[in-house]
Design a protein around this motif. Sequence first.
Motif, PDB file in Angstrom:
ATOM      1  N   LEU A  90       0.834  -1.198   0.000  1.00 49.79           N
ATOM      2  CA  LEU A  90       0.000   0.000   0.000  1.00 49.79           C
ATOM      3  C   LEU A  90       0.871   1.252   0.000  1.00 49.79           C
ATOM      4  CD1 LEU A  90      -2.953   0.993   0.212  1.00 49.79           C
ATOM      5  CD2 LEU A  90      -2.648   0.983   2.695  1.00 49.79           C
ATOM      6  N   GLY A  91       0.570   2.183  -0.883  1.00 52.53           N
ATOM      7  CA  GLY A  91       1.302   3.446  -0.938  1.00 52.53           C
ATOM      8  C   GLY A  91       2.661   3.368  -1.604  1.00 52.53           C
ATOM      9  N   GLY A  95       3.725   1.928   6.118  1.00 51.50           N
ATOM     10  CA  GLY A  95       4.134   0.958   7.124  1.00 51.50           C
ATOM     11  C   GLY A  95       2.918   0.377   7.829  1.00 51.50           C
ATOM     12  N   LEU A  96       2.837  -0.933   7.891  1.00 48.37           N
ATOM     13  CA  LEU A  96       1.695  -1.605   8.503  1.00 48.37           C
ATOM     14  C   LEU A  96       2.147  -2.786   9.353  1.00 48.37           C
ATOM     15  CD1 LEU A  96      -0.608  -1.740   5.351  1.00 48.37           C
ATOM     16  CD2 LEU A  96      -0.868  -0.210   7.321  1.00 48.37           C
ATOM     17  N   VAL A 105      10.737  -2.891  14.595  1.00 45.32           N
ATOM     18  CA  VAL A 105      10.909  -1.598  15.266  1.00 45.32           C
ATOM     19  C   VAL A 105       9.854  -1.428  16.361  1.00 45.32           C
ATOM     20  CG1 VAL A 105      10.856   0.915  14.946  1.00 45.32           C
ATOM     21  CG2 VAL A 105      12.052  -0.526  13.282  1.00 45.32           C
ATOM     22  N   ALA A 106       8.624  -1.800  16.077  1.00 50.10           N
ATOM     23  CA  ALA A 106       7.553  -1.656  17.073  1.00 50.10           C
ATOM     24  C   ALA A 106       7.881  -2.436  18.343  1.00 50.10           C
ATOM     25  CB  ALA A 106       6.224  -2.116  16.486  1.00 50.10           C
ATOM     26  N   ALA A 126       1.979   4.107  14.023  1.00 48.87           N
ATOM     27  CA  ALA A 126       0.557   3.815  13.806  1.00 48.87           C
ATOM     28  C   ALA A 126       0.042   4.338  12.473  1.00 48.87           C
ATOM     29  CB  ALA A 126      -0.280   4.379  14.958  1.00 48.87           C
ATOM     30  N   ASP A 127       0.588   5.428  11.995  1.00 53.51           N
ATOM     31  CA  ASP A 127       0.158   6.032  10.726  1.00 53.51           C
ATOM     32  C   ASP A 127       1.412   6.533  10.008  1.00 53.51           C
ATOM     33  OD1 ASP A 127      -1.396   7.088   8.664  1.00 53.51           O
ATOM     34  OD2 ASP A 127      -1.813   8.947   9.748  1.00 53.51           O
TER      35      ASP A 127
END
Length: 181
Positions: free
Chosen positions: A52-53, A75-76, A85-86, A99-100
Amino acid sequence: MNLEVIPLPTSGPLFEGAIRVYADAFSEPPYSDPDRGNEIRDRLRGEHSRRLGFRALAAAGSGERVAGMIYGYRGLSGQWWHDTVARALPTNRAMDWLADSYELVELAVDPRFQRQGIATALIESLLDGRSERTCVLSTRTDSEAHHLYSGLGFEFIAEMKFTAKGAPFYVMGLRLGVSGD
């Protein structure tokens, strides 16, 4: 050389020129990885271009001579880099930055054309019109790239290793769509 930032297809002479630039840039220290271009070719033709994107751009002159390339995507959760990273960040910091987010995945400029504003033009074009709240990336701590990113307003989010024996990286982020008004 007069350059224009243009969309980068995932095949053809322009694409192969971008892969050569990437290989040349990453064959130099501190990376010293001349085979990295083949890995990026596979990623661009594979899963990354379907995310996406996804946006890929080249800085090219006459005759499609490529001086630089860049690509990114949204990023999802479920994507390796995003999830790694999360997990390394405190939950509130991960939410704030990831998150966005839009991930600046790869950037390379031909070593002969570095420090001429090409990377800045590529980054600005990649992020132009993005609706995400942040842009995030990682860059090796022993590279000079973090100076470029911090000069463009990217903040240091964390320092981490992606593999146990790997090089340390800075994770950096830029808040998008923030106006001074």
